[in-house]
Design a protein around this motif. Structure first.
Motif, PDB file in Angstrom:
ATOM      1  N   THR A  60      35.261 -21.203 -26.298  1.00 57.13           N
ATOM      2  CA  THR A  60      36.334 -22.205 -26.313  1.00 57.13           C
ATOM      3  C   THR A  60      36.703 -22.574 -27.746  1.00 57.13           C
ATOM      4  O   THR A  60      37.861 -22.855 -28.039  1.00 57.13           O
ATOM      5  N   GLY A  61      35.727 -22.540 -28.615  1.00 54.33           N
ATOM      6  CA  GLY A  61      35.948 -22.856 -30.017  1.00 54.33           C
ATOM      7  C   GLY A  61      36.890 -21.906 -30.732  1.00 54.33           C
ATOM      8  O   GLY A  61      37.406 -22.233 -31.802  1.00 54.33           O
ATOM      9  N   TRP A  63      39.746 -21.383 -29.703  1.00 47.63           N
ATOM     10  CA  TRP A  63      41.028 -22.064 -29.557  1.00 47.63           C
ATOM     11  C   TRP A  63      40.962 -23.528 -29.968  1.00 47.63           C
ATOM     12  O   TRP A  63      41.956 -24.097 -30.384  1.00 47.63           O
ATOM     13  N   VAL A  64      39.784 -24.137 -29.801  1.00 47.86           N
ATOM     14  CA  VAL A  64      39.580 -25.545 -30.169  1.00 47.86           C
ATOM     15  C   VAL A  64      38.403 -25.579 -31.149  1.00 47.86           C
ATOM     16  O   VAL A  64      37.247 -25.699 -30.746  1.00 47.86           O
ATOM     17  N   VAL A  66      36.795 -27.530 -33.165  1.00 51.43           N
ATOM     18  CA  VAL A  66      35.747 -28.541 -33.184  1.00 51.43           C
ATOM     19  C   VAL A  66      34.699 -28.270 -32.099  1.00 51.43           C
ATOM     20  O   VAL A  66      33.501 -28.530 -32.299  1.00 51.43           O
ATOM     21  N   LEU A  67      35.115 -27.720 -30.955  1.00 59.78           N
ATOM     22  CA  LEU A  67      34.148 -27.371 -29.907  1.00 59.78           C
ATOM     23  C   LEU A  67      33.267 -26.205 -30.333  1.00 59.78           C
ATOM     24  O   LEU A  67      32.076 -26.172 -30.010  1.00 59.78           O
TER      25      LEU A  67
END
Length: 115
Positions: A60-61, A63-64, A66-67
């Motif tokens: 997921t990180g 695309w995001v 911080v995750l």
């Protein structure tokens, strides 16, 4: 986002997924080692959940960011804890196993912090 970050992150996520899967399935060599290390059986499913969540967070990180950083941090801490557990159990020959998993997780974290 660099190609190396994507590649290292996918490798780290795949390794964490594998580690979670063998934990969930309670493969015999995993069960034997966790027993030898003194890890309580009640922790086993939660340790596998942590690795699976870390793998999902790494992906997921992409695309995001911080995750990805949070997941990378969690996996690095997890595998450092695994290394400490192996050392405390006196099973020094098993020490390379958590370190092999630590490498890509740390690489993904480092590359994610610079992205």
């Amino acid at each position: 986002m660099s190609t190396s970050y994507v590649a290292v992150t996918i490798i780290a996520a795949a390794m964490a997924c594998f580690s979670a899967a063998v934990g969930f399935l309670e493969v015999s060599w995993v069960v034997r080692n966790l027993d030898d290390y003194g890890v309580p059986r009640s922790w086993w499913p939660w340790l596998s959940v942590a690795k699976a969540a870390g793998a999902a967070g790494l992906v997921t990180g992409l695309w995001v960011p911080v995750l990805g950083v949070a997941a990378g941090t969690g996996l690095v801490l997890y595998y450092l804890g695994a290394a400490v557990t192996v050392v405390r159990a006196g099973r020094y020959a098993h020490l390379p196993a958590p370190l092999v998993y630590l490498g890509p997780a740390a690489g993904s974290l480092a590359l994610g912090l610079t992205a």
